[in-house]
Design a protein around this motif. Sequence first.
Motif, PDB file in Angstrom:
ATOM      1  N   PHE A 269       0.904  -1.088   0.081  1.00 22.59           N
ATOM      2  CA  PHE A 269       0.075   0.023   0.043  1.00 22.59           C
ATOM      3  C   PHE A 269       0.739   1.257  -0.057  1.00 22.59           C
ATOM      4  CE2 PHE A 269      -1.905   3.010   2.945  1.00 22.59           C
ATOM      5  CZ  PHE A 269      -2.963   3.297   2.558  1.00 22.59           C
ATOM      6  N   ASP A 270       2.042   1.257   1.098  1.00 26.05           N
ATOM      7  CA  ASP A 270       2.668   2.535   1.169  1.00 26.05           C
ATOM      8  C   ASP A 270       3.447   2.581  -0.172  1.00 26.05           C
ATOM      9  OD1 ASP A 270       2.021   3.365   3.470  1.00 26.05           O
ATOM     10  OD2 ASP A 270       3.871   2.027   4.517  1.00 26.05           O
ATOM     11  N   SER A 465      13.407   2.028   1.961  1.00 26.94           N
ATOM     12  CA  SER A 465      13.813   1.070   1.194  1.00 26.94           C
ATOM     13  C   SER A 465      15.385   0.744   1.703  1.00 26.94           C
ATOM     14  CB  SER A 465      13.940   1.241  -0.413  1.00 26.94           C
ATOM     15  OG  SER A 465      14.401   0.540  -1.062  1.00 26.94           O
ATOM     16  N   ARG A 466      16.014   1.620   1.990  1.00 25.90           N
ATOM     17  CA  ARG A 466      17.373   1.140   2.279  1.00 25.90           C
ATOM     18  C   ARG A 466      17.627   0.628   3.760  1.00 25.90           C
ATOM     19  NH1 ARG A 466      21.383   4.080  -0.454  1.00 25.90           N
ATOM     20  NH2 ARG A 466      20.447   5.237  -2.260  1.00 25.90           N
ATOM     21  N   VAL A 467      16.429   1.255   4.678  1.00 26.11           N
ATOM     22  CA  VAL A 467      16.322   0.767   6.187  1.00 26.11           C
ATOM     23  C   VAL A 467      16.216  -0.824   5.836  1.00 26.11           C
ATOM     24  CG1 VAL A 467      14.877   0.445   8.280  1.00 26.11           C
ATOM     25  CG2 VAL A 467      15.865   2.514   7.093  1.00 26.11           C
ATOM     26  N   GLY A 587       8.310   9.265  11.626  1.00 27.23           N
ATOM     27  CA  GLY A 587       7.973   8.287  10.729  1.00 27.23           C
ATOM     28  C   GLY A 587       8.483   6.776  10.711  1.00 27.23           C
ATOM     29  N   THR A 588       9.828   6.601  11.409  1.00 28.15           N
ATOM     30  CA  THR A 588      10.337   5.506  11.511  1.00 28.15           C
ATOM     31  C   THR A 588       9.429   4.789  12.670  1.00 28.15           C
ATOM     32  OG1 THR A 588      12.607   6.240  10.995  1.00 28.15           O
ATOM     33  CG2 THR A 588      12.501   4.282  12.390  1.00 28.15           C
ATOM     34  N   GLY A 589       9.037   5.382  13.834  1.00 23.91           N
ATOM     35  CA  GLY A 589       8.346   4.931  14.745  1.00 23.91           C
ATOM     36  C   GLY A 589       7.064   4.489  14.434  1.00 23.91           C
ATOM     37  N   GLN A 590       6.307   4.915  13.375  1.00 24.69           N
ATOM     38  CA  GLN A 590       4.815   4.760  13.065  1.00 24.69           C
ATOM     39  C   GLN A 590       4.839   3.837  11.962  1.00 24.69           C
ATOM     40  OE1 GLN A 590       2.639   6.982  10.568  1.00 24.69           O
ATOM     41  NE2 GLN A 590       1.019   5.546  11.010  1.00 24.69           N
ATOM     42  N   ARG A 591       5.911   3.745  11.234  1.00 19.06           N
ATOM     43  CA  ARG A 591       5.897   2.862   9.754  1.00 19.06           C
ATOM     44  C   ARG A 591       6.740   1.789   9.910  1.00 19.06           C
ATOM     45  NH1 ARG A 591       1.082   3.125   8.099  1.00 19.06           N
ATOM     46  NH2 ARG A 591       1.874   2.198   6.174  1.00 19.06           N
ATOM     47  N   ILE A 592       7.921   1.709  10.356  1.00 20.83           N
ATOM     48  CA  ILE A 592       8.785   0.790  10.311  1.00 20.83           C
ATOM     49  C   ILE A 592       8.836  -0.176  11.642  1.00 20.83           C
ATOM     50  CG2 ILE A 592      11.415   0.245  10.325  1.00 20.83           C
ATOM     51  CD1 ILE A 592      11.637   2.794   8.386  1.00 20.83           C
ATOM     52  N   ILE A 593       8.831   0.434  12.633  1.00 21.56           N
ATOM     53  CA  ILE A 593       8.910  -0.182  13.913  1.00 21.56           C
ATOM     54  C   ILE A 593       7.654  -1.256  13.745  1.00 21.56           C
ATOM     55  CG2 ILE A 593       8.564  -0.119  16.442  1.00 21.56           C
ATOM     56  CD1 ILE A 593      11.540   0.619  15.383  1.00 21.56           C
ATOM     57  N   TYR A 616       4.694   1.062  22.202  1.00 21.91           N
ATOM     58  CA  TYR A 616       4.041   2.217  22.378  1.00 21.91           C
ATOM     59  C   TYR A 616       4.261   3.147  21.347  1.00 21.91           C
ATOM     60  CZ  TYR A 616       4.196   7.186  24.243  1.00 21.91           C
ATOM     61  OH  TYR A 616       4.148   8.604  24.111  1.00 21.91           O
ATOM     62  N   HIS A 617       5.485   3.301  20.632  1.00 22.11           N
ATOM     63  CA  HIS A 617       5.661   4.036  19.303  1.00 22.11           C
ATOM     64  C   HIS A 617       5.090   3.711  18.277  1.00 22.11           C
ATOM     65  CE1 HIS A 617       8.593   7.165  20.297  1.00 22.11           C
ATOM     66  NE2 HIS A 617       8.840   6.445  21.307  1.00 22.11           N
ATOM     67  N   GLY A 618       4.729   2.372  18.150  1.00 24.07           N
ATOM     68  CA  GLY A 618       3.810   1.881  16.781  1.00 24.07           C
ATOM     69  C   GLY A 618       2.452   2.365  16.922  1.00 24.07           C
ATOM     70  N   GLN A 619       2.095   2.562  18.155  1.00 23.08           N
ATOM     71  CA  GLN A 619       0.692   2.825  18.435  1.00 23.08           C
ATOM     72  C   GLN A 619       0.446   4.464  18.532  1.00 23.08           C
ATOM     73  OE1 GLN A 619      -0.358   0.889  22.040  1.00 23.08           O
ATOM     74  NE2 GLN A 619      -0.134  -1.058  21.017  1.00 23.08           N
ATOM     75  N   ASN A 620       1.519   5.131  19.151  1.00 23.73           N
ATOM     76  CA  ASN A 620       1.071   6.673  19.118  1.00 23.73           C
ATOM     77  C   ASN A 620       2.071   7.538  18.475  1.00 23.73           C
ATOM     78  OD1 ASN A 620       0.166   6.759  21.985  1.00 23.73           O
ATOM     79  ND2 ASN A 620       1.350   5.265  22.480  1.00 23.73           N
ATOM     80  N   ASP A 621       2.807   7.123  17.495  1.00 29.76           N
ATOM     81  CA  ASP A 621       3.901   7.946  16.633  1.00 29.76           C
ATOM     82  C   ASP A 621       2.753   8.429  15.568  1.00 29.76           C
ATOM     83  OD1 ASP A 621       5.952   8.096  17.885  1.00 29.76           O
ATOM     84  OD2 ASP A 621       7.214   6.660  16.621  1.00 29.76           O
TER      85      ASP A 621
END
Length: 688
Positions: A269-270, A465-467, A587-593, A616-621
């Motif tokens: 989707f992203d 992509s690089r991460v 964004g790293t916390g909300q999309r990658i983590i 926590y970060h996945g839910q709150n970022d």
Amino acid sequence: MPTPFHRVYLESAGYFMPGSPVSNEEMDRYIAPLNRISGRIKHRILAENGIKQRYYAIDADGATTLTNAQLAVGAIRDCLRRNEIPLDDVSLLASGSSGGDALMPGFANMIQGELAAPPMETLSVHGICAAGVAAIQAAAQAVELGGHATALAVASEMPSRLFKRSRFAARGYDADFDAHFLRWMLSDGAGAVVLGRGLRALPGISRGVRLRLKWVHQRAFSGDYPVCMQLGLSADRARGHLDYPSWTDAETDGALSLRQDIRLLPHLFDIGIHEYAGLVRDGWVDPRHIHHFLCHYSSEKFIPVVEDLLEKAGLAIARERWFSNLAWRGNTGAASILIMLAEFLETREIRPGEQILCYIPESGRFTTAYMLWEAEAADGSARVSVGAAAAAPDDAGGGRAAMSNAGSGSDGGAGSQTRAGTAPGNDANSAAAEHIAPPHDPDSAPEELGPLLTELASIWHDYRSRVWRTPVVRHLRNRRFRTADYVNWMANWIPQVREGSKWMREGAASLGPAWQPLAALIDTHAGEEQNDFKILFEDYRKAGGAVEDIDALRRNPGGEALNAYLHGLAATRDPIGLLGAIYIIEGTGQRIIPALLPLLKASLSLPPDAFRFLEYHGQNDEHHLARWLAAVELALDCDEDGKAGRRIADTARRTAALYLMQFQYVMEDHPVTEDPPIVEDRPEDDAA
């Protein structure tokens, strides 16, 4: 970068659906329930995907009524008949499918044989949903280069043979959700197109019109992500079907069950949004000039998810311009876009100057594809102005955009410099747009917000992509990540997180009087984050971290570089660029983590409370990013010299490079290997 075409035209399109349509209520006659949870899964999937009927080339007893090659032949004959094109005129046949009727020879050769076609060049493209586009592109390139005057592209799918109940007997009619899921999603059908040099006008209701292919864009991200949809691998993807002692053993272990890992689908989707936004940014698409949007999506569930973001970034194609036949033709994989295009041309009149954008995502190992077509007058007379679409862009409520479980499109307009479909001056080598915030009124956004979001999303897409190709993520994907690696990662990360609220407060203090509303917002955010490092330290200790004094922990070289850069920038006057840093970090916390967390839990023998910081970060970022968007609007509103947007984007780019370095150094002493995966012993209920 898209592949442009200048002298390739669609001269006919056709499709073939086997038998009579099968309603949702009739499905059980063909795709019988396996066990007591089948009904519940079926109800859930059908409620979400929006499919009302589909077609099967098997009967109620599971017997094959037509082979996949025969489906393809049916579509080819329909295609040729519509514009009275002799089969002898065709000198290239390109096919796309997830699989023919035999493992060998190639599917195109089997189709040629079934057709009793004369000698010709053939090409078999093996893939999933994007295989049909690849067949079209191959045929188009052959015509463009002058090697062939008339080429056929056909895509055909027949997954129903994999779904009948007898296929699950070896497993005692037991199947996990991933194997159940696609039984209620996919069905049979075929579509075909003839490409040529434009000597024939379109048949049907669009009289006196030719349809020119302007470009095709395909991009795979298989190096970034694990397999999402597969047939032939064990459930854990560790073993191929040919590695078992026998076919029976492979079938018993589920390696011959078609599976899709729906937990990975948000990444597809992203990717689709990002690639689309990159095409808009680089001038390949102008949504104001898109009259018709043909979107291959597999479920209506995800359509509302990204509407608001795309509207904010000026990337919306009005919803009334969308065309999909998913509800009454079903999801036919690689054949879907060809069937859709053929039925669209059969039922909709198009006029010279109108543009048709097609979007095709593939979940197999993540590929996204786009095609752009433009109608021309067959007699070569002046084109009708495309102003009709341009004048109505924001009519009908401002336009809506959307995406699907696999599909999504959405338009774009802001930041577009060149006429859609013409080759721009710079490569579309990155893509754009992230799920940044909840609802927001695009009409109230500053004029600069759309182009800024588009550029930031391009930076994000390259960074993401690089991460996903760093050693730490590859270890996780290969199930070679150990508790010691997790502890080491957190030991590096804790002192970095600890500094976050500090440089934010320093930056807020460096803002002048004109920026005080923004300073207050940043201070609020810093206050919420100031104790996050303590949660991470507790996780570190529960995971077995030996260092008791938090002050003794040290950042890795990437973390040190990032920390120094952010503190240095925060000390400068009016450091508005820090909003770009927050975009990448949050964004790293909300999309990658959130994507890494299930892999961590599946690989490590640790209690749930050892992952509290990541949870926590996945839910709150997401909420933090909503505040970030408000801060960006404030910054652009207070911007007197017009440079705030550039400073934010530049800082985001540098922060992404430094944060990536932090990821790179996590596993610097543990190179990625291709050894078999290691899964630590853990309680059974944690293994999922």
